[in-house]
Design an enzyme around this catalytic site. Sequence first.
Site, short mmCIF file in Angstrom:
data_model
loop_
_atom_site.label_atom_id
_atom_site.label_comp_id
_atom_site.label_asym_id
_atom_site.label_seq_id
_atom_site.Cartn_x
_atom_site.Cartn_y
_atom_site.Cartn_z
N ASP A 150 -5.60 -4.58 -12.91
CA ASP A 150 -6.33 -3.77 -11.93
C ASP A 150 -7.52 -4.55 -11.38
OD1 ASP A 150 -6.84 -1.49 -10.46
OD2 ASP A 150 -8.02 -0.53 -12.03
N CYS A 204 12.40 12.51 -11.37
CA CYS A 204 11.52 13.63 -11.00
C CYS A 204 12.32 14.83 -10.50
CB CYS A 204 10.53 13.20 -9.92
SG CYS A 204 9.17 12.18 -10.51
N CYS A 210 3.19 18.15 -10.32
CA CYS A 210 1.98 17.36 -10.06
C CYS A 210 1.35 17.76 -8.74
CB CYS A 210 2.30 15.88 -10.09
SG CYS A 210 3.57 15.33 -8.93
N CYS A 214 -2.65 19.60 -8.43
CA CYS A 214 -3.79 18.85 -7.91
C CYS A 214 -4.86 19.78 -7.36
CB CYS A 214 -3.33 17.88 -6.83
SG CYS A 214 -4.68 16.85 -6.18
N CYS A 230 -8.85 12.73 -3.67
CA CYS A 230 -8.56 12.64 -5.11
C CYS A 230 -9.85 12.66 -5.92
CB CYS A 230 -7.77 11.37 -5.38
SG CYS A 230 -7.42 11.09 -7.13
N CYS A 257 -9.72 12.39 -13.18
CA CYS A 257 -8.99 13.66 -13.23
C CYS A 257 -7.60 13.39 -13.77
CB CYS A 257 -8.91 14.27 -11.82
SG CYS A 257 -7.96 15.81 -11.72
N CYS A 260 -2.72 16.03 -12.67
CA CYS A 260 -1.32 15.79 -12.30
C CYS A 260 -0.53 15.29 -13.50
CB CYS A 260 -1.24 14.82 -11.12
SG CYS A 260 -1.88 13.16 -11.43
N CYS A 264 2.63 17.24 -15.72
CA CYS A 264 3.94 16.57 -15.66
C CYS A 264 4.75 16.83 -16.93
CB CYS A 264 3.74 15.07 -15.46
SG CYS A 264 5.30 14.14 -15.43
#
Length: 372
Positions: A150, A204, A210, A214, A230, A257, A260, A264
């Site tokens: 990242d 999915c 999800c 949100c 978001c 957060c 989501c 799931c």
Amino acid sequence: MSGTRRWDSEALHALLAQLREHAASLGFSQIGVADVDLSDAEPGLLRWLDNGFHGSMSYMAVHGLKRARPVELVPGTVRVITARMDYLPRELADGWQAVEWRRLADPEQAALSIYARGRDYHKVLRARLQQLADHAAALVGPFGHRVFTDSAPVLEVELAARSGIGWRGKHTLVLDREAGSMFFLGEIYVDLPLPLTAPAEPHCGTCTACLDACPTAAIVAPYRLDARRCISYLTIEEPGPIPVEFRAAIGNRIYGCDDCQLACPWNKFAQRSALPDFDVREAVGHGTLLQLWAWDEAEFLRRTEGSAIRRIGFERWQRNLAVALGNALGARGDPAVRQALEGRRDTCSTLVREHIAWALAQAPAPQERPSP
């Protein structure tokens, strides 16, 4: 550079098997190998940028298509080793999703993303990815490589999906049938022609849990996230004021957060980490909003040393807490919350002061006494 060598297919498969074994000893749950041709992902990346969904993350636009072109980022790259590291704390009890939902329902509790309650994952993954690369070098000799966590223009979800780490879920995170999505991703760009690993099939189906969960409707369509809405972006990446229209929806979330992911169904299979690095730090993992609001900057720096939380700095930390305290004040009208907010108005920055003013305005209006 190893790209000039001749490689035997059997030797490369044996090398990958050895890397998998060593990766497991380092705390990685899975590794895969992706090709560097991501050209069919470029149109989607460009649409996302053209829509402005990256918000104030200008570096996303600056790097542009380099994110989808590994060879431009690291010349000589022919493969990308992708790695998954589970991060649920070792001591997390069964039924942890229900515990998290209860925390979110209590206005006085501070809710932080689970991944941020332990050590900074950048530090953990980067060091262990380098150890994995060093192990490869010990086996085959020096080779060209760079490790990423990242930390560079890398299309990591796309690479992970193509290499079989999982599939891209509708929330845009990587999902695995045996591990959900509660894991970090890391990459090693290499000039070794390792055998490719097969991508995972998506599972999915028709589920929209999800999207439905949100709080700010940031998942604007399946597989499409508007970062500007978001809560993770708003509480971590956004440097300025949090838009007023999202403050109530933030609730008591002060860093990231997980909604989501909590919603799931695949996360019932999420795995505990094998490492102590992601164990919960008591001060941030179990604190109330008032306890965290009482910190001065020195205590913030001390308590968040080695944590990803420190990256946002004390001002954003206070800004986020002010919003959460405003929501708590609106929910329960606790005089202690009002007093704590008022006590900081004259010693904080202009940014935080504006959020304190908003928070104080959330207090329930005093009820009028009935006329005699």
